[in-house]
Design a protein around this motif. Structure first.
Motif, short mmCIF file in Angstrom:
data_model
loop_
_atom_site.label_atom_id
_atom_site.label_comp_id
_atom_site.label_asym_id
_atom_site.label_seq_id
_atom_site.Cartn_x
_atom_site.Cartn_y
_atom_site.Cartn_z
N ILE A 1 1.04 -1.53 0.04
CA ILE A 1 -0.01 0.26 -0.57
C ILE A 1 0.74 1.06 0.15
O ILE A 1 0.40 2.21 -0.89
CB ILE A 1 -0.46 0.01 0.96
CG1 ILE A 1 -2.60 -1.23 0.73
CG2 ILE A 1 -1.80 1.47 1.43
CD1 ILE A 1 -2.84 -1.89 2.35
N ASP B 1 1.65 2.03 -3.32
CA ASP B 1 -0.13 2.41 -4.00
C ASP B 1 0.08 1.03 -5.22
O ASP B 1 -0.55 1.58 -6.04
CB ASP B 1 0.89 3.40 -5.02
CG ASP B 1 0.88 4.71 -4.46
OD1 ASP B 1 -0.19 5.16 -3.03
OD2 ASP B 1 1.29 5.54 -4.94
N TYR C 1 -2.05 -1.44 -4.47
CA TYR C 1 -3.47 -1.89 -3.92
C TYR C 1 -3.99 -3.50 -4.06
O TYR C 1 -4.93 -3.74 -3.21
CB TYR C 1 -4.80 -0.50 -3.90
CG TYR C 1 -3.89 0.76 -3.86
CD1 TYR C 1 -3.89 0.76 -2.04
CD2 TYR C 1 -3.31 1.64 -4.49
CE1 TYR C 1 -3.77 1.95 -1.82
CE2 TYR C 1 -3.12 2.99 -4.31
CZ TYR C 1 -3.11 3.14 -2.37
OH TYR C 1 -2.14 4.31 -2.39
#
Length: 167
Positions: free
Chosen positions: A134, A137, A139
């Motif tokens: 996370i 980035d 996800y």
């Protein structure tokens, strides 16, 4: 060391740091050099330093403690994974997610090899992996790790446990 951990968990970091210094000194004075108990205490001390925002000192201290553990156990003891995890937590706090990733994968590898199928420490490693992803980035990749951790927690603790709802 117990007093140091107690202060640490109560977020009394300055008091905790003094107790960790005493505990490390006592271990160094009374144990053989390279004793894994020294390494374990040094790793715990590094997390306290991190909680105080002393990131560079914490990083160097965690590496020192982890080196003692690795020298004592190789990769045949789950406590070595704790050294990796401490280093990961410090790197996360510093925002160095890419540096944390390879250490975290080594932690996951050791825990997978040494722990039973749905052990909560393995689930913790999976959540830590998701956190690092996370932070980069990534996800959709993190989601898989979260789901795997959640499944382990349900098997180990049951659906109504707080750790399941927290995950």
């Amino acid at each position: 060391e117990a007093q140091a951990l107690n202060f640490y968990h109560m977020s009394m970091n300055t008091e905790s740091q003094h107790k960790f210094l005493e505990a490390v000194k006592m271990r160094v004075d009374t144990m053989n050099p390279g004793d894994p108990q020294i390494g374990r205490c040094v790793v715990e001390q590094s997390l306290n330093m991190c909680a105080q925002g002393k990131f560079l000192e914490a990083r160097a201290t965690a590496e020192k403690g982890h080196a003692i553990l690795t020298k004592a156990y190789g990769t045949k003891n789950v406590i070595v994974a704790e050294g990796f995890m401490a280093r990961v937590k410090i790197l996360e706090a510093m925002g160095k997610y890419k540096d944390a990733n390879p250490l975290l994968q080594q932690c996951v590898s050791i825990r997978r090899r040494l722990l039973e199928g749905s052990h909560p420490l393995l689930g913790d490693s999976f959540l830590a992996t998701a956190t690092v992803l996370i932070g980069q980035d990534r996800y959709s990749e993190a989601e898989k790790w979260i789901q795997d951790a959640l499944e382990m927690y349900v098997v180990f603790f049951g659906e109504d446990d707080v750790r399941v709802t927290k995950a």
